[in-house]
Design a protein around this motif. Structure first.
Motif, PDB file in Angstrom:
ATOM      1  N   SER A  41       1.389   0.211   1.878  1.00 48.14           N
ATOM      2  CA  SER A  41       0.015   0.623   1.562  1.00 48.14           C
ATOM      3  C   SER A  41      -0.206   0.600   0.056  1.00 48.14           C
ATOM      4  CB  SER A  41      -0.256   2.021   2.110  1.00 48.14           C
ATOM      5  OG  SER A  41      -0.058   2.031   3.494  1.00 48.14           O
ATOM      6  N   LYS A  94       2.739  -7.066   8.580  1.00 48.83           N
ATOM      7  CA  LYS A  94       1.762  -7.686   9.453  1.00 48.83           C
ATOM      8  C   LYS A  94       0.906  -6.635  10.147  1.00 48.83           C
ATOM      9  CE  LYS A  94       1.092 -10.949  13.174  1.00 48.83           C
ATOM     10  NZ  LYS A  94       1.630 -11.496  14.415  1.00 48.83           N
ATOM     11  N   SER A  95       1.540  -5.590  10.666  1.00 51.39           N
ATOM     12  CA  SER A  95       0.734  -4.648  11.439  1.00 51.39           C
ATOM     13  C   SER A  95      -0.150  -3.785  10.542  1.00 51.39           C
ATOM     14  CB  SER A  95       1.620  -3.801  12.358  1.00 51.39           C
ATOM     15  OG  SER A  95       2.486  -3.024  11.602  1.00 51.39           O
ATOM     16  N   LEU A  96       0.181  -3.687   9.262  1.00 50.78           N
ATOM     17  CA  LEU A  96      -0.714  -2.965   8.352  1.00 50.78           C
ATOM     18  C   LEU A  96      -1.611  -3.952   7.596  1.00 50.78           C
ATOM     19  CD1 LEU A  96       1.719  -0.262   6.979  1.00 50.78           C
ATOM     20  CD2 LEU A  96      -0.367   0.163   8.273  1.00 50.78           C
ATOM     21  N   ASN A  97      -1.497  -5.229   7.953  1.00 47.69           N
ATOM     22  CA  ASN A  97      -2.300  -6.283   7.339  1.00 47.69           C
ATOM     23  C   ASN A  97      -2.196  -6.268   5.814  1.00 47.69           C
ATOM     24  OD1 ASN A  97      -3.920  -8.497   7.417  1.00 47.69           O
ATOM     25  ND2 ASN A  97      -5.845  -7.326   7.480  1.00 47.69           N
ATOM     26  N   LYS A 101      -0.706  -2.895  -1.009  1.00 52.95           N
ATOM     27  CA  LYS A 101      -2.045  -3.338  -0.665  1.00 52.95           C
ATOM     28  C   LYS A 101      -3.050  -2.838  -1.688  1.00 52.95           C
ATOM     29  CE  LYS A 101      -4.924  -3.794   3.431  1.00 52.95           C
ATOM     30  NZ  LYS A 101      -5.033  -3.447   4.837  1.00 52.95           N
ATOM     31  N   ARG A 136       7.510  -7.055   9.615  1.00 61.99           N
ATOM     32  CA  ARG A 136       6.758  -6.629  10.804  1.00 61.99           C
ATOM     33  C   ARG A 136       5.700  -5.591  10.444  1.00 61.99           C
ATOM     34  NH1 ARG A 136       9.970  -5.185  15.963  1.00 61.99           N
ATOM     35  NH2 ARG A 136       8.158  -6.106  16.943  1.00 61.99           N
ATOM     36  N   GLN A 137       6.098  -4.648   9.586  1.00 59.80           N
ATOM     37  CA  GLN A 137       5.126  -3.612   9.228  1.00 59.80           C
ATOM     38  C   GLN A 137       4.039  -4.164   8.317  1.00 59.80           C
ATOM     39  OE1 GLN A 137       7.535  -0.288   7.897  1.00 59.80           O
ATOM     40  NE2 GLN A 137       8.668  -0.319   9.805  1.00 59.80           N
ATOM     41  N   SER A 193       5.785   1.862   5.537  1.00 62.16           N
ATOM     42  CA  SER A 193       4.319   1.889   5.556  1.00 62.16           C
ATOM     43  C   SER A 193       3.748   2.465   4.264  1.00 62.16           C
ATOM     44  CB  SER A 193       3.791   2.617   6.786  1.00 62.16           C
ATOM     45  OG  SER A 193       4.508   3.785   7.036  1.00 62.16           O
TER      46      SER A 193
END
Lengths: 285, 313, 401
Positions: free
Chosen positions: C218, C245-248, C221, C242-243, C214
């Motif tokens: 980040s 996607k869940s953190l977009n 991103k 997977r992470q 994560s």
């Protein structure tokens, strides 16, 4: 912005970490057993949830309590029929036997579930929403909330229920507990069962958030252990807080120093906590 | 005196083995001897002093890296490399020992748990040590030499432990294990004793690491600073009988052999059975094999169930 | 108790040295110690199954001709339980007590690094298809050969392709695990990125097997890169997606993984989320890869799938090529002497279900990585040195699929 996002990531992750530490802290605090098989139990809980989801089509969050129940039974039997036999010998022996159990559980899991990795992947697993530019994954948030709810439940059990008082009495004084008509064998098994059930829930959540293999247990044991130390063994909410401290520290270390230093950081934290805090206060149920 | 005789005769017999056995046995034996050295060294701090160290694989890793860096990066001879590794590990034991040995009982054990992983992570950032990719040592075809070296080290280490068991210094360590506060009031300089015990333990562990490094010829941080190796040292010592001279030797030889036989005969289920052996051993012989001999002589086979009665709820 | 320990040791020694009966005539024994249990078991099985299948196939076709005699191949496989020290011991055991003639390799670079020392020590050739790290071949060893292409060049074809798509990415993030193989990949990739004129804006290392991304995600991103190049092991790749996607987290155009994408497990574990992911493989079950025993790579893949119930990937194909290397070399050498076979292996030059096999001076094969992409749940080859199929590019954001 980046910093805030990373702090949020750390706090959410820390909830799950705290839940992993919770079962370990409970067993440690009451039974004085450092359960090196805790990670293996987390792994088992993950696989239970996985098979309930993929085999029976039960939504993983609905499957969590069922997995917890299954793990409670397994934990109860482990303590009642194996660990109770040696629980009064030196701490080193309980370390060894739980290590042996973790090996047995891991390799049984490999025979039963194969070495393939699995994920619990419901349709909503990647869902997220944004608050002021910060992305919040729904499943991580749910895991965080569940961790707090379960910490509350453990607190309520220990402080408000008769059985909880029996557990605390047993933790403080075995002989006295016997005098009050409590069977410590049963109480020990119950406590270990609850610890295993908590591990089961953590395992299910872990499987939804990351992946499962029969071998994930060892690192999870180490993590739960550090968290139990940092959080202390007396208050469930403090254990969750310990998880959050580790979660945030890992994320910050990863941002500023590089992930290689994660181990150095959590080890450093551990030593600082041990040296600073008077050791006696660690185990005060 | 009997123990000294057993040790010397045993060592003499073992020293002749290379002339009667094959390469496969040598391979197993070198590994078993190195593990025995690790277990015996652990015994000094964990068995005699009662400080259960999970940090000994740190010293092993430092011994490995000290030797490897000296040989690969500075082209120094093997013997000098061993010395470098040992110095590094002993200094580390001194630096780490002074703060951490203030912690008592399980808290010391806990504090040492992350030590190997943390040191490994630090080493993996040092370019001189080959960073994450590890180091390649020159290949030598001299298994007999490695065997005799490891055996010699084990002999010296065991004789040192024998000396500890019979000396005032050792009595001080045991006093610390039994009751540290009482030991201090009796005039034992507990801090110095504990740190010296840890340094001795680190010294032998590091030399074993150096021998291993040259023998295996490729090392990287994850194999050098392997925490599970430390768990193995503890298991072997406890299985044999911690705080005795011969117990850890018996424990490590027997478990090495059991593991080897299991993994070559029933390959896949070996780890599972190994786990079961540990569980059963803790239940029936919680004080190690060293105690079984005494116990069985005194109580017969009821000794085994007696242990359960003593330790169960 | 010391004596009983001694007795056990001596008994063991005798047992270990006793088995010196020579192998039956007209059999060449190949031996390998692979990961059938433990952390690497998931990939280790490819080698066991590929070795088995190929050996059986060669024997069914009548075996191999050495001089004027026909030989059958025999295979001895041991389980090293994902333990490096045990695998070294097992290779010695294979050579010295099981009387194996030649060695096949284990999975993973760190195993190959240690195990090939046994081959070199006893001067018996080992052909291995499980380790790609350049370190295996840079030691001047003469008895080790490998069928995985060098780690440094894993991203070469990918970066080459990125120069030819529209829009061409300008900023790149490199995410690499901290083990020896992935560190070599990262080193090579940095050079390729620079040569291609792209800008490396984020260069992050993660702990191998840590599974926690994560923080790195980040940062990806917030630095808003065009492309992400990722190298590590399969479970981490899975967690990364997977992470993400869940953190977009959406890199503007592109992300690619060194491992995972070609395997069926990976697609199955991720479901729809695996779509669009780019990856690479040194092998695809293609009819154009002709093979003496299997016909072509496709029939190999079918036979493999039928026998073991899962699809082979490049690990398996590379393992099959290792066995075939010995078959060809033995026939060419006309003898089973290790040195003669070693020299014949060095001169290998044959077509196989895996690739055209020809070893470099250092013993390692050189193959281009084929860029692949998962399109609608299917693995599609996209690029080698020219476009094979149209890539789905740029990769759409998570919300727009």
């Amino acid at each position: 912005m980046l910093l805030v996002q990373i702090l949020v990531n750390g706090v959410l992750l820390g909830g799950l970490y705290g839940l992993m530490g919770l079962g370990m802290a409970l067993v440690w605090g009451v039974l004085n057993v450092v359960n090196l098989a805790h990670g293996a139990l987390i792994m088992l809980g993950g696989y239970l949830t996985y098979y309930l989801f993929t085999g029976l089509g039960i939504d993983p969050f609905v499957a969590l309590p069922i997995a917890a129940l299954g793990m409670f039974v397994i934990g109860y039997c482990l303590q009642r029929f194996i660990l109770n036999l040696i629980v009064r010998s030196a701490m080193l022996n309980t370390l060894l036997i739980t290590f042996g159990l973790s090996v047995v559980i891991t390799y049984l899991a490999q025979l039963l579930f194969s070495a393939d990795f699995r994920t619990i992947n419901p349709t909503y697993s990647g869902a997220n929403f944004a608050v002021a530019g910060i992305t919040i994954p729904v499943v991580s948030l749910a895991a965080f909330v569940i961790a707090f709810v379960l910490a509350g439940a453990v607190w309520w059990l220990l402080n408000e229920m008769t059985i909880g008082r029996a557990i605390r009495a047993t933790a403080q004084n075995l002989t006295a507990a016997r005098l009050y008509g409590v069977d410590p064998r049963n109480i020990y098994a119950l406590t270990f069962g609850i610890g295993a059930a908590l591990a089961g829930v953590a395992g299910g959540l872990f499987g939804i958030l990351t992946h499962l293999t029969p071998y994930v247990g060892a690192t999870l044991t180490a993590k739960s252990f550090v968290i139990a130390i940092i959080g202390g063994l007396s208050n469930p909410f403090k254990v969750i807080l310990g998880g959050i401290v580790i979660g945030v520290a890992e994320q910050l270390a990863s941002l500023y120093l590089g992930p290689t230093y994660i181990d150095v950081i959590s080890f450093g934290l551990l030593v600082v906590v041990l040296v600073v805090r008077p050791a006696r206060s660690l185990r005060a149920a | 005196m009997i123990r000294l005789a057993i040790i010397l005769v045993g060592a003499a017999i073992l020293a002749c083995l290379p002339f009667f056995t094959g390469a496969v046995f040598m391979q197993f034996a070198i590994n078993a001897l190195i593990l025995a050295v690790l277990t015996q060294s652990w015994n000094i701090i964990g068995g005699f002093t009662g400080y259960v160290s999970f940090g000994n694989s740190t010293f092993y890793g430092l011994g490995i890296y000290g030797t490897a860096v000296a040989m690969v990066k500075f082209s120094l001879p093997f013997a000098v490399g061993l010395g470098c590794g040992a110095v590094l590990a002993v200094l580390a034991a001194l630096l780490i020992g002074i703060p951490i040995l203030r912690l008592r009982g399980p808290y010391f054990a806990i504090a040492t748990l992350g030590l190997a992983a943390a040191t490994g992570a630090l080493v993996s950032t040092i370019d001189l040590a080959g960073a994450n990719t590890g180091l390649v040592l020159p290949l030598v075809r001299a298994d007999t030499m490695f065997y005799e070296l490891a055996l010699g080290l084990l002999l010296v280490c065991t004789l040192t432990v024998l000396w500890i068991a019979t000396s005032r210094f050792g009595a001080g360590l045991v006093a610390i294990r039994e009751d540290e506060d009482a030991a201090a009031t009796m005039g034992v300089n507990t801090t110095a004793y504990k740190v010296i015990a840890l340094m001795m333990s680190a010294f032998f562990t590091a030399i074993a690491g150096g021998i291993y490094a040259y023998w295996i010829s490729f090392i990287d941080p994850s194999s050098a600073f392997d925490p599970t190796l430390n768990v193995r040292m503890v298991i072997m010592a406890v299985f044999g009988g911690p705080g005795t001279v011969l117990g850890p030797l018996a424990g490590s030889f027997i478990l090495s052999a059991v593991y080897e036989v299991l993994s070559s005969w029933i390959s896949t289920a070996a780890a599972l059975l190994f786990g079961i052996v540990i569980v059963l051993a803790v239940i029936f012989t919680p004080r190690g094999i060293a105690d079984v001999l005494v116990g069985v002589r005194r109580h017969g086979w009821r000794y085994l169930t007696r242990n359960i009665r003593e330790n169960r709820l | 108790m010391k004596t009983s320990a001694l007795l056990a040791t001596v008994a063991f020694a005798l047992a270990a040295s006793g088995g010196t009966a020579t192998a039956a005539d007209n059999v060449v024994k190949l031996g390998a110690s692979v990961q059938l249990t433990g952390t690497n078991a998931n990939t280790g099985r490819y080698y066991q199954d590929a070795y088995r299948l190929t050996v059986d196939k060669i024997n069914d076709a009548g075996g191999i001709k050495i001089g004027d005699k026909t030989y059958k191949l025999q295979l001895d496989i041991l389980d090293n339980q994902s333990d490096v020290n045990l695998s070294v011991r097992q290779y010695v055991q294979l050579l010295k007590s099981d009387n194996v003639d030649f060695l096949l390799g284990p999975f993973a670079s760190n195993f190959a690094l240690n195990d090939s020392s046994v081959a070199e020590k006893y001067q018996v050739p080992m052909v291995q298809g499980g380790g790609a790290s350049g370190q295996i071949y840079s030691r001047g060893y003469k008895y080790i050969f490998g069928t995985l292409p060098p780690a440094d060049d894993y991203f070469a074809s990918t970066i080459d392709m990125l120069g030819k798509v529209d829009p061409t990415p300008k900023t790149v993030a490199l995410v690499a695990a901290d083990d020896s193989f992935d560190v070599s990949v990262a080193e090579g990739t940095r050079k390729h990125i620079k040569d291609a004129g792209m800008k490396l804006v984020l260069d992050k290392q993660f702990r191998d097997g840590g599974g926690e991304f994560s923080s790195i995600l980040s940062q990806i991103k917030s630095s808003d890169v065009d492309a992400v190049l990722w190298t590590g092991h399969e479970t981490d790749a899975l967690n990364f997606i997977r992470q993400a996607k869940s953190l977009n987290v959406n890199p503007k155009d592109f992300y690619s993984f060194t491992v995972g994408v070609p395997t069926a497990d990976f697609r199955q574990a991720l479901g729809k989320d695996a779509n669009y992911a780019f990856g690479m493989t040194s092998w695809l079950p293609n009819e154009s890869l002709k093979d003496k025993w299997f016909g072509d790579a496709k029939s190999f893949a079918d036979a493999y799938q039928k026998k073991y119930g899962y699809a082979p990937d490049y690990h398996a194909a590379s393992g099959a090529a290792d066995v075939e290397t010995f078959a060809y070399a033995l026939e060419k050498a006309g003898s089973t002497k290790p040195d003669a076979v070693r020299d014949a292996i060095a001169k290998s030059d044959f077509d196989s279900l895996y690739a055209h096999v020809k070893y470099g001076e250092n013993g390692q094969i050189d193959l281009p990585q084929i860029v692949v992409q998962i399109q609608d749940g299917k693995l599609v080859p996209v690029y080698t040195d020219h476009m094979l199929n149209k890539p789905q590019y740029p990769i759409p954001a998570w919300g727009k699929r």
